[in-house]
Design an enzyme around this catalytic site. Structure first.
Site, mmCIF file in Angstrom:
data_model
loop_
_atom_site.group_PDB
_atom_site.id
_atom_site.type_symbol
_atom_site.label_atom_id
_atom_site.label_comp_id
_atom_site.label_asym_id
_atom_site.label_seq_id
_atom_site.Cartn_x
_atom_site.Cartn_y
_atom_site.Cartn_z
ATOM 1 N N LYS A 166 0.861 -1.181 0.000
ATOM 2 C CA LYS A 166 0.000 0.000 0.000
ATOM 3 C C LYS A 166 0.902 1.236 0.000
ATOM 4 C CE LYS A 166 -3.672 -2.660 1.031
ATOM 5 N NZ LYS A 166 -4.849 -2.849 0.196
ATOM 6 N N HIS A 285 -7.080 -13.398 -6.733
ATOM 7 C CA HIS A 285 -7.846 -12.428 -5.954
ATOM 8 C C HIS A 285 -9.293 -12.461 -6.419
ATOM 9 C CE1 HIS A 285 -9.296 -8.670 -4.248
ATOM 10 N NE2 HIS A 285 -8.278 -8.735 -3.423
#
Length: 466
Positions: A166, A285
């Protein structure tokens, strides 16, 4: 007289067959049906069977050219849902020949392609599918599976640790690679591209792949452990996706990643085949899953999407945390975690498993717990998911007050402490906090992490209840 009776007739005359004995080769489906007021449940169940197999709204002349008995879907049982008014579970059996071999795409187009917009139904949800070995055997499944992955990574007897880099959008490739290096160097097994990191103006895919590979090799050399970074190969076309996977293979990295729902099952299956042929692990994902699976009475339950992924192919898949910021009730989550990992899963309605599922020799998939988890959750995660799992701490690594590498150290120390405590026979559920506290006495990194996240909770009622 013509040997053909035109007109519209009730579906239940043809498609509701309560005496039907299901065959070992049938694909069985459990639908949660909410009929419109005034539509009897048998008619609603039969309508689902018809519209998702051979039926159409009126009798057609060409019905005479085929054998409906051989090809039609059949609603063979209906039961009311306890505690819900006018809601039923309709069980439908589909003959195997309705489906193309090795195509999850075709399976879904048939079973859920049309019928969900059907007017006689207020809402419809596919709760579970029983995939017979006769069909699952036509799929390659996961590129490698759990055991092969452990052997490639040389990591045994504990869950694997990961971290999503991130901020997920906006870093340059070099700074991104730096974050990857710090996390891996600190003690994580994997770092991960976020699902929406593909190839954007601020960071093109090839630059990211190069810097991440450099980070990986540097961390490997310094720690003596095998490291991986999930390079997201998801792209706008299948050709571009494979091109990215090829480049990852040329760099010699161990694993790539794909968003299987937004990318689509056809693309995903192609990538899974490429990964097996070329020795790449495949991390999956589930971006977009909640659009499909979050409504309780309409859509598709995630356990079906999880089974579909095991057939299409993937070595890891995100499957909720039970304890973090995203949806997932414990028993139901553990139900589909077992469906991902085990060879044989018994029917168990308390865990949402409507059918006994026998995967025979299809490799298993590692469940990935990710989303709002941190060091205090480690005992619960170790207890709930066991060794065959990947625990991913994005903010829970990068949010450490001293930086990324100490964040990774804190997670690794917490994990090793939990595994050791469990192996010594301690009760993680009861003594979890104590175990983490003890470990933090000799790990300043863990102590700092414990201090930062001692109050964080995401407490809302789960929607995914039975």
């Amino acid at each position: 007289s013509v040997g053909f009776k035109a007109g519209v007739k009730d579906y239940k005359l043809t498609y509701y067959t309560p005496d039907y004995e299901t065959k070992d080769t049938d694909i069985l489906a459990a639908f949660r049906v909410t009929p419109q007021p005034g539509v009897p449940p048998e008619e609603a169940g039969a309508a689902v069977a018809a519209e998702s197999s051979t039926g159409t709204w009126t009798t057609v002349w060409t019905d005479g050219l085929t054998s409906l008995d051989r090809y039609k879907g059949r609603c063979y049982d209906i039961e009311p849902v306890a505690g819900e008014e006018n809601q039923y579970i309709a069980y439908v059996a589909y003959p195997l020949d309705l489906f193309e071999e090795g195509s999850v795409t075709n399976m879904f187009t048939s079973i859920v392609g049309n019928v969900f917009g059907f007017k006689a139904l207020r809402a419809l949800r596919l709760e579970d599918l029983r995939i017979p070995p006769a069909y699952s055997k036509t799929f390659q499944g996961p590129p490698h599976g759990i055991q092969v992955e452990r052997d490639k990574l040389n990591k045994y007897g504990r869950p694997l640790l990961g971290c999503t880099i991130k901020p997920k959008l906006g870093l340059s490739a070099k700074n991104y690679g730096r974050a990857v290096y710090e996390c891996l160097r600190g003690g994580l097994d994997f770092t991960k591209d976020d699902e929406n990191v593909n190839s954007q103006p601020f960071m093109r895919w090839r630059d990211r792949f190069l810097f991440c590979a450099e980070a990986l090799y540097k961390a490997q050399a310094e720690t003596g452990e095998i490291k991986g970074h999930y390079l997201n190969a998801t792209a706008g076309t299948c050709e571009e996706m494979i091109k990215r996977a090829v480049f990852a293979r040329e760099l010699g990295v161990p694993i790539v990643m794909h968003d299987y729902l937004t990318g689509g099952f056809t693309a995903n299956t192609s990538l899974a085949h490429y990964c097996r042929d070329n020795g790449l692990l495949l991390h999956i994902h589930r971006a977009m899953h909640a659009v499909i699976d979050r409504q309780k009475n309409h859509g598709i339950h995630f356990r079906v999407l999880a089974k579909a992924l095991r057939m299409s192919g993937g070595d890891h898949i995100h499957s909720g945390t039970v304890v973090g910021k995203l949806e997932g009730e414990r028993d139901i989550t553990l139900g589909f975690v077992d469906l991902l990992r085990d060879d044989f899963i018994e029917k168990d309605r308390s865990r949402g498993i409507y059918f006994t599922q026998d995967w025979v020799s299809l490799p298993g998939v590692l469940p990935v717990a990710s989303g709002g988890i941190h060091v205090w959750h480690m005992p619960a995660l170790t207890e709930i998911f066991g060794d065959d799992s990947v625990l991913q701490f994005g903010g829970g690594t990068l949010g450490h007050p001293w930086g990324n590498a100490p964040g990774a150290v804190a997670n690794r120390v917490a994990l090793e402490a939990c595994v050791q405590a469990r192996n010594e026979g301690r009760d993680l559920a009861r003594e979890g906090n104590e175990i983490i506290r003890e470990a933090s006495k000799w790990s300043p990194e863990l102590a700092a992490a414990c201090e930062v996240w001692k109050e964080i909770k995401f407490e809302f009622q789960a929607m995914d209840t039975l």
